[in-house]
Design an enzyme around this catalytic site. Structure first.
Site, PDB file in Angstrom:
ATOM      1  N   ASP A 149       0.003  -7.541   1.425  1.00 44.95           N
ATOM      2  CA  ASP A 149       0.532  -6.182   1.588  1.00 44.95           C
ATOM      3  C   ASP A 149       2.065  -6.140   1.627  1.00 44.95           C
ATOM      4  O   ASP A 149       2.662  -5.461   2.466  1.00 44.95           O
ATOM      5  CB  ASP A 149      -0.039  -5.534   2.853  1.00 44.95           C
ATOM      6  CG  ASP A 149       0.047  -4.008   2.810  1.00 44.95           C
ATOM      7  OD1 ASP A 149       0.240  -3.457   1.710  1.00 44.95           O
ATOM      8  OD2 ASP A 149      -0.072  -3.373   3.882  1.00 44.95           O
ATOM      9  N   HIS A 173       0.812  -1.220   0.000  1.00 50.59           N
ATOM     10  CA  HIS A 173       0.000   0.000   0.000  1.00 50.59           C
ATOM     11  C   HIS A 173       0.847   1.272   0.000  1.00 50.59           C
ATOM     12  O   HIS A 173       0.354   2.346  -0.319  1.00 50.59           O
ATOM     13  CB  HIS A 173      -1.000   0.002   1.168  1.00 50.59           C
ATOM     14  CG  HIS A 173      -0.407   0.292   2.517  1.00 50.59           C
ATOM     15  ND1 HIS A 173      -0.102  -0.691   3.436  1.00 50.59           N
ATOM     16  CD2 HIS A 173      -0.087   1.466   3.117  1.00 50.59           C
ATOM     17  CE1 HIS A 173       0.369  -0.132   4.532  1.00 50.59           C
ATOM     18  NE2 HIS A 173       0.403   1.174   4.369  1.00 50.59           N
ATOM     19  N   SER A 226       4.430   2.645   7.968  1.00 54.15           N
ATOM     20  CA  SER A 226       4.136   1.486   7.115  1.00 54.15           C
ATOM     21  C   SER A 226       5.359   1.068   6.314  1.00 54.15           C
ATOM     22  O   SER A 226       6.051   1.907   5.717  1.00 54.15           O
ATOM     23  CB  SER A 226       2.995   1.810   6.154  1.00 54.15           C
ATOM     24  OG  SER A 226       1.780   1.937   6.846  1.00 54.15           O
TER      25      SER A 226
END
Length: 270
Positions: free
Chosen positions: A44, A14, A124
């Site tokens: 992911d 992402h 992230s």
């Protein structure tokens, strides 16, 4: 983060999703173009390749891979990332939960690590380290009940043991190859009407493992009556009550693995 001395970078999918170009900035603030080698949206994870000279590539310092097996609740962990654009921020916490599950696509991420180390937007794709500095997970999400995108003390990391297998496949094939039986399954309503649990085989791909094993598809007889195909009840002894169960069972296997499939055929379980 740097995966190896071949210039491979691992991050969350992402983070790079929809990007027309990707640049990676290293600890010394040097910046390099990178191309996407491959990714797995469901888990992911994405792998990038740095565009740099061989001598600079050999000077890279890859992260030390640990293991997410044997982790314990209460164990100290450290998260590194760029929250709110603040480069190379280190936060400390503990493992507050294990065996969590995140759904980012068709295949859920199992055995996710929960931590109270502060994780915010910008973390992230960053590393979650144990007290020895070994990589045990990739920081990927937070519980955000307020909707403001800030840390609530509940963060999640993809376990490194899951990541290793995905990265290996991406580096070898450019994508993640998941095992398949070679069947088309019917909508769940088909079995709900007859009060049966499992997964109904609608069609079988010629030459597939299912075809070679003799699984039978749904068909019509000479009179035009519908004849139900095999209903998959379990795989390797693990109950299959829905399409989700089937996908989870297959997701735990590797291409080439042999499995025992139990089916209901003509009212008889075999």
């Amino acid at each position: 983060f740097v995966w190896d001395k071949n210039g491979h970078i691992v991050t969350n999918f992402h983070v790079i999703k929809g990007a027309s170009e990707v640049k990676v900035t290293l600890l010394d603030q040097s910046s390099y173009d990178a191309k996407v080698v491959g990714f797995d949206p469901d888990k992911d994870v994405a792998v990038l390749q740095l565009s740099m000279s061989p001598d600079k590539m050999s000077a890279l310092q890859p992260v030390t891979l640990g293991s997410s097996g044997g982790l314990m609740v209460g164990q100290k962990v450290y998260a590194i990332g760029n929250p709110f654009g603040l480069d190379h921020t280190l936060t400390q916490g503990i493992i507050s939960g294990l065996g969590r599950e995140l759904s980012t696509g068709l295949y859920p991420i199992k055995n996710v690590i929960q931590t109270d180390a502060a994780i915010n937007p910008g973390n992230s794709g960053g590393v979650l380290l144990d007290s020895k500095g070994n990589l045990i997970g990739i920081n990927t999400a937070i519980a955000d009940p307020t909707g403001k995108g800030s840390s609530s003390g509940v963060g999640f990391a993809i376990p490194i043991d899951t990541v290793k297998g995905l990265v290996d496949q991406i580096l070898q094939y450019g994508r993640v190859i998941r095992p398949s039986l070679g069947v088309v399954i019917a909508p769940p309503q088909a079995l709900q009407r007859i009060g049966e649990k499992g997964v109904l085989v609608l069609d079988v791909t010629p030459g597939s493992p299912a075809a070679k094993a003799g699984l039978r598809p749904t068909s019509r007889n000479a009179r035009g009556d519908l004849v139900l195909g095999d209903i998959i009840k379990s795989i390797d002894g693990q109950a299959v009550n829905s399409a989700g169960d089937l996908l989870q069972q297959l997701d735990s296997k590797k291409v080439g693995d042999r499995v025992v499939v139990e089916v209901l055929r003509g009212g008889r379980q075999t």
